[in-house]
Write an enzyme that holds these catalytic residues in place. Structure first.
Site, mmCIF file in Angstrom:
data_model
loop_
_atom_site.group_PDB
_atom_site.id
_atom_site.type_symbol
_atom_site.label_atom_id
_atom_site.label_comp_id
_atom_site.label_asym_id
_atom_site.label_seq_id
_atom_site.Cartn_x
_atom_site.Cartn_y
_atom_site.Cartn_z
ATOM 1 N N PHE A 151 -5.158 -10.724 -8.848
ATOM 2 C CA PHE A 151 -5.824 -10.459 -7.571
ATOM 3 C C PHE A 151 -5.603 -11.562 -6.543
ATOM 4 O O PHE A 151 -6.243 -11.564 -5.490
ATOM 5 C CB PHE A 151 -7.337 -10.251 -7.791
ATOM 6 C CG PHE A 151 -7.640 -9.108 -8.714
ATOM 7 C CD1 PHE A 151 -7.543 -7.797 -8.270
ATOM 8 C CD2 PHE A 151 -7.987 -9.329 -10.045
ATOM 9 C CE1 PHE A 151 -7.795 -6.724 -9.120
ATOM 10 C CE2 PHE A 151 -8.242 -8.273 -10.908
ATOM 11 C CZ PHE A 151 -8.152 -6.965 -10.450
ATOM 12 N N PHE A 248 -12.330 -8.472 5.427
ATOM 13 C CA PHE A 248 -11.346 -7.409 5.632
ATOM 14 C C PHE A 248 -11.743 -6.414 6.728
ATOM 15 O O PHE A 248 -11.438 -5.242 6.661
ATOM 16 C CB PHE A 248 -10.986 -6.713 4.311
ATOM 17 C CG PHE A 248 -9.965 -7.513 3.568
ATOM 18 C CD1 PHE A 248 -10.320 -8.708 2.969
ATOM 19 C CD2 PHE A 248 -8.638 -7.127 3.525
ATOM 20 C CE1 PHE A 248 -9.374 -9.511 2.337
ATOM 21 C CE2 PHE A 248 -7.681 -7.915 2.894
ATOM 22 C CZ PHE A 248 -8.055 -9.106 2.304
ATOM 23 N N CYS A 259 2.337 -6.121 -1.202
ATOM 24 C CA CYS A 259 1.486 -5.328 -2.087
ATOM 25 C C CYS A 259 0.738 -4.159 -1.466
ATOM 26 O O CYS A 259 0.836 -3.052 -1.981
ATOM 27 C CB CYS A 259 0.552 -6.265 -2.826
ATOM 28 S SG CYS A 259 1.507 -7.269 -3.991
ATOM 29 N N LYS A 262 3.096 -1.242 -0.684
ATOM 30 C CA LYS A 262 3.711 -0.729 -1.917
ATOM 31 C C LYS A 262 2.669 -0.055 -2.808
ATOM 32 O O LYS A 262 2.887 1.030 -3.336
ATOM 33 C CB LYS A 262 4.368 -1.913 -2.628
ATOM 34 C CG LYS A 262 4.520 -1.805 -4.116
ATOM 35 C CD LYS A 262 5.257 -3.003 -4.658
ATOM 36 C CE LYS A 262 4.381 -4.135 -5.152
ATOM 37 N NZ LYS A 262 3.541 -3.854 -6.309
ATOM 38 N N ARG A 326 7.883 -9.708 3.667
ATOM 39 C CA ARG A 326 7.986 -8.333 3.170
ATOM 40 C C ARG A 326 6.976 -7.436 3.898
ATOM 41 O O ARG A 326 5.798 -7.752 3.979
ATOM 42 C CB ARG A 326 7.756 -8.294 1.655
ATOM 43 C CG ARG A 326 8.908 -8.925 0.884
ATOM 44 C CD ARG A 326 8.682 -8.933 -0.607
ATOM 45 N NE ARG A 326 7.800 -9.993 -1.046
ATOM 46 C CZ ARG A 326 7.534 -10.260 -2.336
ATOM 47 N NH1 ARG A 326 8.069 -9.510 -3.279
ATOM 48 N NH2 ARG A 326 6.727 -11.240 -2.670
HETATM 49 P P1 NAD Z 1 8.403 -11.776 -6.556
HETATM 50 O O1 NAD Z 1 9.464 -10.857 -6.081
HETATM 51 O O2 NAD Z 1 8.000 -12.928 -5.724
HETATM 52 O O3 NAD Z 1 8.818 -12.376 -7.977
HETATM 53 C C1 NAD Z 1 9.368 -11.621 -9.023
HETATM 54 C C2 NAD Z 1 10.280 -12.551 -9.811
HETATM 55 O O4 NAD Z 1 10.762 -11.847 -10.955
HETATM 56 C C3 NAD Z 1 11.506 -13.011 -9.035
HETATM 57 O O5 NAD Z 1 11.606 -14.414 -9.078
HETATM 58 C C4 NAD Z 1 12.681 -12.356 -9.757
HETATM 59 O O6 NAD Z 1 13.856 -13.132 -9.738
HETATM 60 C C5 NAD Z 1 12.126 -12.193 -11.150
HETATM 61 N N1 NAD Z 1 12.780 -11.141 -11.930
HETATM 62 C C6 NAD Z 1 13.189 -9.916 -11.507
HETATM 63 N N2 NAD Z 1 13.752 -9.248 -12.522
HETATM 64 C C7 NAD Z 1 13.669 -10.039 -13.611
HETATM 65 C C8 NAD Z 1 14.063 -9.904 -14.964
HETATM 66 N N3 NAD Z 1 14.654 -8.772 -15.382
HETATM 67 N N4 NAD Z 1 13.836 -10.930 -15.811
HETATM 68 C C9 NAD Z 1 13.220 -12.064 -15.375
HETATM 69 N N5 NAD Z 1 12.840 -12.256 -14.104
HETATM 70 C C10 NAD Z 1 13.057 -11.260 -13.240
HETATM 71 O O7 NAD Z 1 7.164 -10.844 -6.901
HETATM 72 P P2 NAD Z 1 5.604 -11.229 -6.826
HETATM 73 O O8 NAD Z 1 5.163 -11.194 -5.417
HETATM 74 O O9 NAD Z 1 5.387 -12.435 -7.655
HETATM 75 O O10 NAD Z 1 4.965 -9.960 -7.553
HETATM 76 C C11 NAD Z 1 5.130 -9.740 -8.945
HETATM 77 C C12 NAD Z 1 4.181 -8.628 -9.364
HETATM 78 O O11 NAD Z 1 2.829 -9.055 -9.165
HETATM 79 C C13 NAD Z 1 4.314 -7.331 -8.583
HETATM 80 O O12 NAD Z 1 4.059 -6.248 -9.432
HETATM 81 C C14 NAD Z 1 3.223 -7.438 -7.542
HETATM 82 O O13 NAD Z 1 2.753 -6.176 -7.112
HETATM 83 C C15 NAD Z 1 2.131 -8.151 -8.307
HETATM 84 N N6 NAD Z 1 1.214 -8.941 -7.470
HETATM 85 C C16 NAD Z 1 1.695 -9.711 -6.450
HETATM 86 C C17 NAD Z 1 0.805 -10.489 -5.686
HETATM 87 C C18 NAD Z 1 1.291 -11.327 -4.531
HETATM 88 O O14 NAD Z 1 0.455 -11.856 -3.803
HETATM 89 N N7 NAD Z 1 2.575 -11.490 -4.315
HETATM 90 C C19 NAD Z 1 -0.551 -10.490 -6.015
HETATM 91 C C20 NAD Z 1 -1.008 -9.694 -7.072
HETATM 92 C C21 NAD Z 1 -0.106 -8.929 -7.804
HETATM 93 C C1 UGA Z 2 -3.593 -8.771 -1.190
HETATM 94 C C2 UGA Z 2 -4.988 -8.795 -1.824
HETATM 95 O O1 UGA Z 2 -5.905 -9.431 -0.921
HETATM 96 C C3 UGA Z 2 -4.965 -9.550 -3.156
HETATM 97 O O2 UGA Z 2 -6.251 -9.464 -3.779
HETATM 98 C C4 UGA Z 2 -3.925 -8.903 -4.065
HETATM 99 O O3 UGA Z 2 -3.809 -9.615 -5.269
HETATM 100 C C5 UGA Z 2 -2.582 -8.906 -3.370
HETATM 101 O O4 UGA Z 2 -2.690 -8.200 -2.108
HETATM 102 C C6 UGA Z 2 -1.545 -8.193 -4.161
HETATM 103 O O5 UGA Z 2 -1.824 -7.290 -4.911
HETATM 104 O O6 UGA Z 2 -0.411 -8.607 -3.956
HETATM 105 P P1 UGA Z 2 -2.093 -10.501 0.185
HETATM 106 O O7 UGA Z 2 -1.205 -9.319 0.411
HETATM 107 O O8 UGA Z 2 -1.489 -11.774 -0.256
HETATM 108 O O9 UGA Z 2 -3.226 -10.125 -0.896
HETATM 109 O O10 UGA Z 2 -2.853 -10.832 1.549
HETATM 110 P P2 UGA Z 2 -4.193 -10.352 2.260
HETATM 111 O O11 UGA Z 2 -4.935 -11.546 2.696
HETATM 112 O O12 UGA Z 2 -4.927 -9.340 1.487
HETATM 113 O O13 UGA Z 2 -3.606 -9.665 3.570
HETATM 114 C C7 UGA Z 2 -2.798 -8.492 3.489
HETATM 115 C C8 UGA Z 2 -2.512 -7.967 4.885
HETATM 116 O O14 UGA Z 2 -3.701 -7.437 5.457
HETATM 117 C C9 UGA Z 2 -2.009 -9.023 5.864
HETATM 118 O O15 UGA Z 2 -0.951 -8.477 6.623
HETATM 119 C C10 UGA Z 2 -3.192 -9.328 6.747
HETATM 120 O O16 UGA Z 2 -2.826 -9.710 8.043
HETATM 121 C C11 UGA Z 2 -3.892 -7.971 6.763
HETATM 122 N N1 UGA Z 2 -5.352 -8.069 7.009
HETATM 123 C C12 UGA Z 2 -6.169 -8.653 6.100
HETATM 124 C C13 UGA Z 2 -5.878 -7.517 8.169
HETATM 125 O O17 UGA Z 2 -5.140 -6.959 9.021
HETATM 126 N N2 UGA Z 2 -7.226 -7.596 8.384
HETATM 127 C C14 UGA Z 2 -8.072 -8.168 7.491
HETATM 128 O O18 UGA Z 2 -9.300 -8.178 7.752
HETATM 129 C C15 UGA Z 2 -7.529 -8.724 6.317
#
Ligand code: NAD
Ligand code: UGA
Length: 443
Positions: A151, A248, A259, A262, A326
Site C-alpha cells: 500500500f 484524497f 497504479c 492500471k 507513468r
Molecule cells: P517497477 O516497474 O518499478 O519495478 C518492477 C521491477 O521488476 C523492474 O525493476 C523490472 O526490471 C523487474 N522485473 C521485470 N521482470 C522481471 C523478471 N522476470 N525477473 C526479475 N525482475 C523482473 O514496478 P513497481 O512500481 O515496483 O510495481 C511492482 C508491483 O507492485 C506492481 O504490481 C504494482 O502494481 C505494485 N505496486 C506498486 C506501487 C508503487 O507505488 N509503485 C505500490 C503498491 C503496489
Molecule cells: C497509490 C496509493 O495511494 C497507494 O496506497 C498504493 O499502494 C499505490 O497507489 C499503488 O498501488 O501503487 P501513488 O500512486 O504512489 O499511491 O500516489 P498517490 O499519492 O495515491 O497519488 C496518485 C495520484 O492521485 C496522483 O496523480 C495524485 O496527484 C492524485 N491525487 C491524489 C489527486 O489528484 N488528489 C488527491 O487528493 C490525492
C-alpha cells in the site's frame, strides 16, 4: 530471516531495503543488469526520498545485496517476495507474464523444503492459485504461498512502510501467516489476516476507492466552477465529517501513476470476466481521462487557436517527490499541445530525464523553472512540486510575455491572483481574469 525480493523497482527496492533495516538478510534480484550494477555501486535507480541513505546503511551493514542470479537469490531464502510489474494489457487486464516467468524460475531454483512465496505485486483475484501451479512447472516443490499486497505511495514509500495503516497477509495455513507476521512485526503496523483471495481483493478495492474519491471531488470541482463555489472550501467542509475523511479530496487534473489507472482498469476487466458491469468504476475512469486534458481545453477556449503559440509546463512527474511519469497528466497535456502546434518548454526537478527518453527533442527542456516561464504566452502547472508553490504570482507575471496561468493543482490562492497582473485559471475555483492582457478572454 533470509529473504529474497524478486524485482527491484519502486516496491521491491523499498521493501528490500526496509526489511534489511529491521534486521533481515535480504537479496534483491532484478533481470535488469544495468539496474543491478547501479545498485551494487551504491546508487539508486529511482528517485525516492531517503532511499540513498537507507541503501548505503543496509548494504554497508551487510544486510542488503543485489544480484541477477536466481540460484544466488534462492539458495538460502526462507521467504521469497515477488514484486515485479503487472502492467496493463491493451484490453486493460493485468499482464502477468513477468510474474509467471519469475514463479517458474523460483520453482526451479528455490529450496524444496517449503519456502514461503509471497506475492507483493498487485495481481487479479485468483492469481496466487496460478502461481502455485507455475511454481511447479519444472519440478514439484513443497511451496507455501501467500498474498501480501503493498500500500506504499511513491514519494513517501519508506515512511509508508514504517507507518502504514495496515499490513494484509493472505495465507492458507496458520503457520505461514504466523511466520510472515513475525517477519513484518518490527514495522509496528497493524496486521490483518485474511484468505488469499480477500487479500488480493483488498488491494484493488482500496485503489479503486481512492480513485473514486478523486474523480468524485473533480466532478464536484467542475460543478463548483459553473456554480460559483470554491472546491477547496467544499472539500474542507466535507472532510470534517469523519465518515467522509479529508484525504484524497484534493481536486486537480486527475490521478496518474503506475497504479490507479492500471488497477481501476484491471478491476473493471476482472468484473467483466465475471459478467459483472462495474459501471461506477467505469465512470471514475472516464471522469479521470477528461480531467487530465481539462487545462488544454481551457487554453483552447481562451486562445481559440493555439497553433504557433509558446507554452511553459511545470511538473512532469505524476505527483511530487517522484521521478515516475507513468500515466502522468503532464504527458497527456504535452501530446495534445504538440498536436495543436504549440512550442512547449518543460521543467521538472527530477523527472526530466525520464521524459527525454520518451519525447526526445519534441519539447524544449529548461534547466530551471524560471527558464520555462520566461517569455511564454501561457503557462501550465501539472504537478505541485514545492519549488513551484513557493513562487509568487507577481514574479511569474513579470517573467511571462502574456501572463496566463493554467494551474492544474491549485498551487496559489485566488486572492493572490486577484492582486497580481495575471489571468489565473485553476480547478474548481473562480477564474481570475484581468482585462489588461493582450489575449482577450473568450467569454
Ligand atoms: P517497477 O516497474 O518499478 O519495478 C518492477 C521491477 O521488476 C523492474 O525493476 C523490472 O526490471 C523487474 N522485473 C521485470 N521482470 C522481471 C523478471 N522476470 N525477473 C526479475 N525482475 C523482473 O514496478 P513497481 O512500481 O515496483 O510495481 C511492482 C508491483 O507492485 C506492481 O504490481 C504494482 O502494481 C505494485 N505496486 C506498486 C506501487 C508503487 O507505488 N509503485 C505500490 C503498491 C503496489
Ligand atoms: C497509490 C496509493 O495511494 C497507494 O496506497 C498504493 O499502494 C499505490 O497507489 C499503488 O498501488 O501503487 P501513488 O500512486 O504512489 O499511491 O500516489 P498517490 O499519492 O495515491 O497519488 C496518485 C495520484 O492521485 C496522483 O496523480 C495524485 O496527484 C492524485 N491525487 C491524489 C489527486 O489528484 N488528489 C488527491 O487528493 C490525492
Amino acid at each position: 530471516m533470509n529473504i529474497s525480493v524478486i524485482g527491484a523497482g519502486y516496491v521491491g527496492l523499498v521493501t528490500g531495503a526496509c526489511l534489511a533495516e529491521i534486521g533481515h538478510h535480504v537479496i534483491c534480484l532484478d533481470v535488469n543488469k544495468e539496474k543491478v550494477e547501479m545498485l551494487k555501486s551504491g546508487k539508486s535507480p529511482i528517485y525516492e526520498p531517503g532511499i540513498d541513505d537507507l541503501l548505503q546503511k543496509t548494504t554497508q551493514s551487510g544486510h542488503l545485496s543485489f544480484t541477477t542470479d536466481y540460484p544466488v537469490a534462492c539458495e538460502k531464502a526462507e521467504v521469497i517476495i515477488i514484486a515485479v510489474g503487472t502492467p496493463s494489457r491493451p484490453d486493460g487486464s493485468a499482464d502477468l507474464s513477468a510474474l509467471q516467468d519469475v514463479a517458474e524460475k523460483i520453482g526451479f531454483h528455490a529450496r524444496h523444503d517449503g519456502p514461503i512465496i509471497v506475492t507483493k505485486s498487485t495481481v487479479p483475484v485468483g492469481t496466487n492459485r496460478k502461481i502455485r501451479s507455475w511454481l511447479n512447472t519444472h519440478q514439484t516443490g513443497k511451496f507455501r504461498i501467500a498474498s501480501n499486497p503493498e500500500f506504499l505511495r511513491e514519494g513517501s514509500a519508506i515512511h509508508d512502510t514504517f507507518n502504514g495503516d495496515r499490513i494484509v497477509i493472505g495465507a492458507e495455513e496458520e503457520e505461514t501467516a504466523k511466520r510472515l507476521e513475525e517477519m513484518v512485526a518490527p514495522f509496528g503496523v497493524p496486521i490483518l489476516h485474511t484468505s488469499i483471495e480477500s487479500a488480493e481483493m483488498i488491494k484493488y478495492s482500496s485503489n479503486a476507492f481512492l480513485a473514486t474519491k478523486i474523480s468524485f471531488i473533480n466532478e464536484i470541482a467542475n460543478l463548483c466552477e459553473k456554480l460559483g463555489a470554491n472546491v477547496e472550501d467544499v472539500a474542507k467542509g466535507m472532510g470534517m465529517d469523519q465518515r467522509i475523511g479529508s484525504s484524497f479530496l484534493q481536486a486537480g487534473i486527475g490521478y496518474g501513476g503506475s497504479c490507479f489507472p492500471k488497477d481501476t482498469n484491471a478491476l473493471v476487466q476482472m468484473a467483466g470476466e465475471m459478467e459483472h458491469d462495474f459501471e461506477l468504476l467505469e465512470s471514475v475512469i472516464h471522469v479521470n481521462a477528461k480531467q487530465q486534458v481539462k487545462l488544454v481545453q481551457m487554453a483552447k477556449k481562451r486562445f481559440k487557436d493555439l497553433k504557433g503559440k509558446r507554452a511553459g509546463l511545470l511538473g512532469l512527474s505524476f505527483k511530487p517527490n517522484t521521478d515516475d511519469i507513468r500515466e502522468a497528466a503532464s504527458m497527456e497535456m504535452i501530446n495534445l499541445l504538440l498536436d495543436e502546434g504549440v512550442q512547449v518548454t518543460v521543467y521538472d526537478p527530477v523527472a526530466q530525464e525520464n521524459v527525454k527518453s520518451i519525447l526526445g527533442s519534441r519539447v524544449i527542456y529548461a534547466d530551471h523553472c524560471f527558464e520555462a516561464i520566461e517569455d511564454q504566452e501561457m503557462l501550465f502547472i501539472a504537478t505541485e512540486w514545492e519549488e513551484f508553490k513557493v513562487l509568487r504570482l507577481k514574479t511569474i507575471s513579470k517573467l511571462m510575455e502574456n501572463p496566463i496561468l493554467f494551474d492544474g493543482r491549485n498551487c496559489f490562492s485566488v486572492e493572490e491572483a486577484e492582486g497580481a497582473a495575471i489571468d489565473y485559471y485553476s480547478i474548481g475555483r473562480p477564474a481570475v481574469i484581468h482585462s489588461v492582457l493582450k489575449t482577450p478572454h473568450s467569454e
